[in-house]
Design an enzyme around this catalytic site. Structure first.
Site, PDB file in Angstrom:
ATOM      1  N   LYS A  75      -0.371   0.348   0.009  1.00 44.49           N
ATOM      2  CA  LYS A  75       0.829   0.733  -0.735  1.00 44.49           C
ATOM      3  C   LYS A  75       0.973   2.253  -0.823  1.00 44.49           C
ATOM      4  O   LYS A  75       2.084   2.770  -0.957  1.00 44.49           O
ATOM      5  CB  LYS A  75       0.795   0.149  -2.144  1.00 44.49           C
ATOM      6  CG  LYS A  75       0.650  -1.365  -2.226  1.00 44.49           C
ATOM      7  CD  LYS A  75       1.838  -2.095  -1.646  1.00 44.49           C
ATOM      8  CE  LYS A  75       1.867  -3.577  -2.013  1.00 44.49           C
ATOM      9  NZ  LYS A  75       0.807  -4.376  -1.359  1.00 44.49           N
TER      10      LYS A  75
HETATM   11  C1  LIG Z   1       0.789  -5.620  -0.833  1.00 46.34           C
HETATM   12  C2  LIG Z   1      -0.379  -6.013  -0.048  1.00 46.34           C
HETATM   13  C3  LIG Z   1      -0.283  -6.940   1.003  1.00 46.34           C
HETATM   14  C4  LIG Z   1       1.015  -7.627   1.341  1.00 46.34           C
HETATM   15  O1  LIG Z   1       1.972  -6.765   1.874  1.00 46.34           O
HETATM   16  P1  LIG Z   1       3.519  -7.165   1.906  1.00 46.34           P
HETATM   17  O2  LIG Z   1       4.225  -5.968   2.392  1.00 46.34           O
HETATM   18  O3  LIG Z   1       3.871  -7.507   0.477  1.00 46.34           O
HETATM   19  O4  LIG Z   1       3.651  -8.343   2.791  1.00 46.34           O
HETATM   20  C5  LIG Z   1      -1.415  -7.222   1.733  1.00 46.34           C
HETATM   21  N1  LIG Z   1      -2.605  -6.651   1.434  1.00 46.34           N
HETATM   22  C6  LIG Z   1      -2.736  -5.776   0.425  1.00 46.34           C
HETATM   23  C7  LIG Z   1      -4.075  -5.214   0.130  1.00 46.34           C
HETATM   24  C8  LIG Z   1      -1.638  -5.407  -0.337  1.00 46.34           C
HETATM   25  O5  LIG Z   1      -1.781  -4.523  -1.331  1.00 46.34           O
END
Ligand SMILES: *Cc1c(COP(=O)(O)O)cnc(C)c1O
Length: 495
Positions: A112
């Site tokens: 993120k």
């Molecule tokens: C948010 C997240 C995901 C999923 O990603 P999306 O864009 O919501 O599909 C997968 N792994 C981790 C560690 C995340 O923080």
């Protein structure tokens, strides 16, 4: 060519990139999508010589066409700096037959950070460009990682407040500790009695509440979103697919123009959608391998063309993927419906009223580049252990879901096109699950003992983000019912 952003639920609602970033969600609940995706008309060999920031500029300047060069470069250089623990920003690591794109080298050690370290700059720039004087209130629902990354990005950013809702019993202990210890006078963190979908629905309802918006405006506030429904999250995520591809070119593993596959551990469908947009820009991607955990609503969707959230919500060891309503799928639905907002509205209304919709066979035919599969809890744990034992490489639970699904894909298809696997979190963020996968005997140890244990096994330095929370004080302890989210927002804003 200028790119405008239009709502998936009303093609007449068409605005500039900066306005779309400010608004987050369109008035009728639709998501903003680019009305065209310009081609990446820079030579891939040339891109392979550029650093992350330069690649970011090439990609983002084509998508955010109302930003000046100076504005965009300021945002990029402010975001992708020493907050990342490596100058590569997103290193590509070749292990166990895959290329792991490590997207967790930012300040909160999850992918993120790739978007949320730049979103505050994009948002503040957008506010300036559009003469917005209201304070911007970032309202965020999180399954764990977005919350912390958004808090870190927006803490003490002038002209903003951030309010994060997370499922009280649905995040890892380290994820929770990271959030409730967040500093910054403009930050609020609230646990809800409910799951991630409840949090996301509560946030969406507040966004769509016109009376609330009026009241806010009277007090000098307006909402925006740091969730991946905001196009300002998706565009920065396109960058690292181009970056990863061009690192493979630079290493001589592929030639410019060769196809690659991408494997993405998926929850809200933002990360994999960014890869899809990167392909539309011209990046040679053959297959999008969509990996789910036991909440396998997307796997079932790719198999059958039916999206059905009427099922048990399962808490897994990959909590950031514990999601039954993948918001960004709407953007793909709109695209495969031929940019037909009426069709999109019909399907999304069905999702709201009955929890289910079915796409047409024409639409399904346009999903042939996608492959969906899932890994259950024991497959996920076994993958962590197997790759640790074969390669000495320790991955987090989310990445392990992707690695397990990639194995299934190769067995199913025999396709050995070079693959980039999105590695979405540091194993240190999910230490307990990771260590128990490797050695069940460590179940009795405390979280921080396990951190030290993981450090010994992996030889990877303990990230600053973990050191920071060892002794940090809890600053946020509010918990509310899922029906009381608006009340909490009103309390915080003094409405
Ligand atoms: C948010 C997240 C995901 C999923 O990603 P999306 O864009 O919501 O599909 C997968 N792994 C981790 C560690 C995340 O923080």
């Amino acid at each position: 060519m200028a790119v405008m952003y239009k709502s998936t639920r009303n093609s007449n609602d068409m605005i500039t990139a900066s306005k779309a970033i400010l608004k987050g969600l369109s008035d009728n609940g639709g998501l903003y999508v680019p009305d065209n995706i310009p081609s990446l008309d820079v030579d891939l060999n040339e891109l392979s010589q550029m650093n992350y920031q330069q690649v970011a500029y090439e990609v983002m300047s084509r998508m955010l066409t109302d930003f000046t060069e100076e504005e965009l470069k300021h945002c990029i250089n402010s975001a992708y700096d020493k907050k990342f623990d490596t100058a590569e920003i997103a290193p590509l690591v070749k292990k166990a037959g895959g290329n792991y794109l490590e997207l967790f080298h930012g300040s909160t050690i999850a992918f993120k950070d790739m978007a949320l370290s730049i979103l505050p700059y994009l948002l503040v720039t957008s506010a300036k460009k559009n003469d917005v004087t209201n304070e911007i209130v970032i309202l965020t629902a999180t399954s764990g990682d977005t919350g912390k990354a958004a808090l870190a990005g927006f803490a003490d950013v002038p002209g903003t407040k951030i309010i994060v809702f997370y499922p009280k019993n649905g995040v890892s202990p380290i994820q929770e500790k990271q959030m409730v210890t967040q500093k910054g006078a403009n930050t609020s963190v609230i646990g809800i009695i409910g799951n991630f979908d409840d949090a996301q629905t509560g946030v969406k309802n507040m966004f769509n509440d016109k009376d609330l918006a009026k009241e806010m405006d009277a007090k000098g506030y307006q909402f925006s979103s740091a969730n991946s429904i905001n196009i300002g999250r998706l565009v920065p995520q396109m960058v690292y697919y181009v970056y990863a591809y061009t690192r493979l070119v630079a290493k001589g593993d592929i030639k410019a123009g060769d196809k690659i596959n991408v494997v993405v551990p998926t929850g809200n469908f933002g990360n994999i959608l960014a890869a899809y947009y990167a392909k539309e820009m011209g990046l040679p991607i053959a297959k999008f391998i969509c990996a789910s955990n036991e909440n396998k609503v997307l796997y079932d969707f790719f198999e059958t063309g039916v999206y059905d959230k009427n099922r048990e919500f399962i808490l897994t060891s990959s909590p950031s993927m514990d999601i039954l309503i993948s918001s960004n799928l709407e953007r793909l639905i709109y695209r495969i419906a031929g940019d037909d907002s009426d069709k999109d509205v019909e399907l999304m209304n069905a999702l709201t009223t009955s929890g289910r919709y079915e796409i047409t066979s024409d639409m399904k035919a346009k999903l042939s580049e996608f492959y969906g599969n899932y890994a259950n809890e024991s497959e996920t744990a076994a993958t962590i252990k197997r790759i640790y034992e074969s390669d000495g490489y320790i991955m987090d639970t989310h990445t392990a879901v992707a690695a397990a699904v990639y194995e299934k894909y190769r067995k199913d298809t025999g396709d050995d096109t070079p693959a980039v696997i999105a590695s979405t979190a540091s194993p240190y963020k999910f230490t307990r699950s990771v260590m128990e996968a490797i050695d069940p005997a460590c179940a009795s140890q405390s979280d921080f003992e396990l951190v030290d244990e993981l450090n010994k096994l992996s030889g990877v330095k303990i990230p600053q983000a973990i050191e920071d929370i060892r002794s940090a004080a809890v600053l946020h302890d509010t918990v509310c019912d899922k029906n009381e989210m608006e009340k909490e927002v009103r309390r915080i804003l003094g409405l």
